[in-house]
Design an enzyme around this catalytic site. Structure first.
Site, PDB file in Angstrom:
ATOM      1  N   LYS A   1      44.055  -3.689 -17.569  1.00 48.64           N
ATOM      2  CA  LYS A   1      44.478  -2.298 -17.364  1.00 48.64           C
ATOM      3  C   LYS A   1      45.148  -2.134 -16.001  1.00 48.64           C
ATOM      4  CE  LYS A   1      40.491  -0.091 -15.261  1.00 48.64           C
ATOM      5  NZ  LYS A   1      40.450   1.135 -14.523  1.00 48.64           N
TER       6      LYS A   1
ATOM      7  N   LYS B   1      44.029   0.362  -9.468  1.00 48.06           N
ATOM      8  CA  LYS B   1      44.297   0.426  -8.025  1.00 48.06           C
ATOM      9  C   LYS B   1      43.868  -0.866  -7.345  1.00 48.06           C
ATOM     10  CE  LYS B   1      42.470   5.045  -7.792  1.00 48.06           C
ATOM     11  NZ  LYS B   1      41.069   4.749  -8.219  1.00 48.06           N
TER      12      LYS B   1
ATOM     13  N   LYS C   1      33.367  -6.711 -12.901  1.00 49.60           N
ATOM     14  CA  LYS C   1      33.516  -6.690 -11.436  1.00 49.60           C
ATOM     15  C   LYS C   1      32.611  -7.704 -10.756  1.00 49.60           C
ATOM     16  CE  LYS C   1      35.627  -2.298 -10.602  1.00 49.60           C
ATOM     17  NZ  LYS C   1      35.671  -1.050  -9.884  1.00 49.60           N
TER      18      LYS C   1
HETATM   19  N1  AQP Z   1      45.081   2.002 -16.655  1.00 52.18           N
HETATM   20  C1  AQP Z   1      44.558   3.184 -16.939  1.00 52.18           C
HETATM   21  N2  AQP Z   1      44.976   3.872 -18.031  1.00 52.18           N
HETATM   22  C2  AQP Z   1      44.456   5.096 -18.321  1.00 52.18           C
HETATM   23  N3  AQP Z   1      43.517   5.713 -17.549  1.00 52.18           N
HETATM   24  C3  AQP Z   1      43.082   5.079 -16.445  1.00 52.18           C
HETATM   25  N4  AQP Z   1      42.191   5.385 -15.485  1.00 52.18           N
HETATM   26  C4  AQP Z   1      42.121   4.383 -14.590  1.00 52.18           C
HETATM   27  N5  AQP Z   1      42.956   3.393 -14.928  1.00 52.18           N
HETATM   28  C5  AQP Z   1      43.580   3.785 -16.085  1.00 52.18           C
HETATM   29  C6  AQP Z   1      41.429   6.632 -15.430  1.00 52.18           C
HETATM   30  O1  AQP Z   1      41.645   7.225 -14.153  1.00 52.18           O
HETATM   31  C7  AQP Z   1      40.460   7.924 -13.738  1.00 52.18           C
HETATM   32  C8  AQP Z   1      40.104   7.484 -12.337  1.00 52.18           C
HETATM   33  O2  AQP Z   1      39.619   6.129 -12.390  1.00 52.18           O
HETATM   34  P1  AQP Z   1      39.368   5.199 -11.147  1.00 52.18           P
HETATM   35  O3  AQP Z   1      39.344   5.994  -9.897  1.00 52.18           O
HETATM   36  O4  AQP Z   1      38.202   4.310 -11.440  1.00 52.18           O
HETATM   37  O5  AQP Z   1      40.738   4.395 -11.171  1.00 52.18           O
HETATM   38  P2  AQP Z   1      41.082   2.856 -11.206  1.00 52.18           P
HETATM   39  O6  AQP Z   1      42.545   2.721 -11.053  1.00 52.18           O
HETATM   40  O7  AQP Z   1      40.426   2.236 -12.386  1.00 52.18           O
HETATM   41  O8  AQP Z   1      40.420   2.454  -9.848  1.00 52.18           O
HETATM   42  P3  AQP Z   1      39.977   1.064  -9.329  1.00 52.18           P
HETATM   43  O9  AQP Z   1      39.420   1.340  -7.958  1.00 52.18           O
HETATM   44  O10 AQP Z   1      41.075   0.078  -9.429  1.00 52.18           O
HETATM   45  O11 AQP Z   1      38.851   0.695 -10.306  1.00 52.18           O
HETATM   46  P4  AQP Z   1      38.833  -0.503 -11.307  1.00 52.18           P
HETATM   47  O12 AQP Z   1      38.717  -1.703 -10.445  1.00 52.18           O
HETATM   48  O13 AQP Z   1      37.609  -0.173 -12.117  1.00 52.18           O
HETATM   49  O14 AQP Z   1      40.079  -0.480 -12.122  1.00 52.18           O
HETATM   50  C9  AQP Z   1      39.380   7.598 -14.765  1.00 52.18           C
HETATM   51  O15 AQP Z   1      39.258   8.684 -15.664  1.00 52.18           O
HETATM   52  C10 AQP Z   1      39.923   6.391 -15.490  1.00 52.18           C
HETATM   53  O16 AQP Z   1      39.474   6.326 -16.822  1.00 52.18           O
END
Ligand code: AQP
Length: 339
Positions: free
Chosen positions: A201, A204, A115
């Protein structure tokens, strides 16, 4: 059994969140209840301010995320559902743990490196200390089980290190303050990949909405996104070995397997030799069928902000009551006088 996990209200929850985390929250709600334990699920709004954000959007996203979790099957009467901002003990414990966490440990976190990129100096302190807050989130409730996707494994290992060092430094063997949390990573769908790039991955924060299936997408949007998902020109193989080096194809096949409740081998037995022109519509239909009930419940709940706020208020009161004994024990262990 204490089950604790969180999700950031930073945007629309997507299929990766659902398959990697939320559906396990629902399963653990049942397991914890059967074991006479407690499950707590929180919206990580304090984590959300570690990156630039719009305050009005954060409020709206927080309510939408509660509606989504309930639509996915979390029952506020059976699980404790709350947002961090209403439970100040999270931020307090983070500060207490900041004396134990080491700079070197945080510097090694891959999420921080990803990040921050090349601009580390320009990042918020909160982005760097994010994993310490995450450790506080679970340690505050003496979590035994923490259901998360694969991307959070490293942060959970750090939480165990912090808990261990705090117990070693400030507690007797007979009376440790903290339980070491155990990450529970699902055997399948632990890392759902972006529909546009099989090496990233699904997230969001990806600027392209076409990279993910949102749980709130309607049927037409789901089908369009699946049909436009990046793939390669080869047909699907008949065996898993044939998916090696084909990240996008492997991702779509895995999504199908998990949603259909069958093995990857079965998916490939069924679709092996067929091109994506045939497989994608089948996957789109399956997604629409599985997500429709969630979508329906979400749309019924989302407008009732008074009811959503009441869920969070009630959950926060229950969370505070569970958090206070551990926080008090941490203050005492550190020798901090509180009157
Ligand atoms: N792609 C994914 N596959 C499986 N599990 C996932 N999680 C997130 N992405 C995947 C899991 O969801 C839970 C909440 O995580 P989060 O709120 O950090 O979700 P995110 O989509 O990763 O959010 P952001 O804001 O976009 O964060 P970054 O930028 O870090 O990706 C967790 O249990 C996570 O493991």
């Amino acid at each position: 059994m204490r089950v604790v996990s969180g999700i950031q209200p930073t945007g629309k929850p997507h299929l990766g969140n659902y398959l990697g985390a939320i559906r396990n929250y629902v399963a653990f709600q049942d397991q914890a209840e059967a074991a006479g334990g407690v499950s707590l699920y929180f919206l990580a709004d304090l984590h959300a301010i570690s990156l630039a954000h719009d305050p009005a959007e954060l409020t709206a996203n927080t309510r939408e995320m509660v509606a989504t979790l309930v639509a996915c099957g979390l029952d506020p009467a059976r699980s404790v559902l709350f947002n961090q901002a209403q439970v100040p003990q999270h931020a307090e414990l983070q500060w207490l743990l900041s004396g134990t966490a080491r700079m070197g440990w945080l510097n090694r976190m891959t999420q921080w490196k990803d990040k921050a990129g090349k601009n580390r100096e320009g990042q918020s302190v909160a982005l760097f200390t994010y994993p310490v807050l995450q450790a506080a989130d679970v340690m505050l409730y003496q979590a035994t089980h923490v259901p998360v996707g694969d991307d959070q494994k490293q942060h959970l290992e750090l939480a165990r290190d912090i808990a261990q060092k705090f117990n070693n430094d400030f507690c007797t063997d007979a009376a440790p303050v903290f339980t070491l949390p155990e990450p529970i990573i699902p055997p399948e769908a632990a890392r759902i990949m972006s529909l546009r790039d099989g090496s990233a991955k699904m997230s969001k924060s990806d600027p392209s909405d076409m990279s993910r299936i949102n749980l709130t997408d309607d049927a037409d949007t789901i089908m369009t996104k699946i049909k436009k998902a990046r793939t390669d020109p080869e047909p699907l193989p008949s065996e898993a070995k044939g998916l090696e080096g084909r990240a996008e194809a492997a991702n779509l096949a895995e999504i199908y397997a998990v949603l259909a409740g069958i093995s990857l081998a079965d998916v490939l037995r069924q679709f092996g030799g067929q091109g994506f022109g045939q497989f994608k519509p089948a996957l789109g239909e399956l997604l629409i069928e599985k997500l429709a009930p969630i979508n329906l419940r979400f749309n019924a709940l989302r407008q009732d902000t008074a009811a959503l706020d009441a869920i969070l208020r009630d959950g926060a009161a229950r969370a505070r009551a569970l958090a206070i004994p551990t926080l008090d024990a941490a203050y005492a262990a550190l020798g901090l006088l509180r009157g």
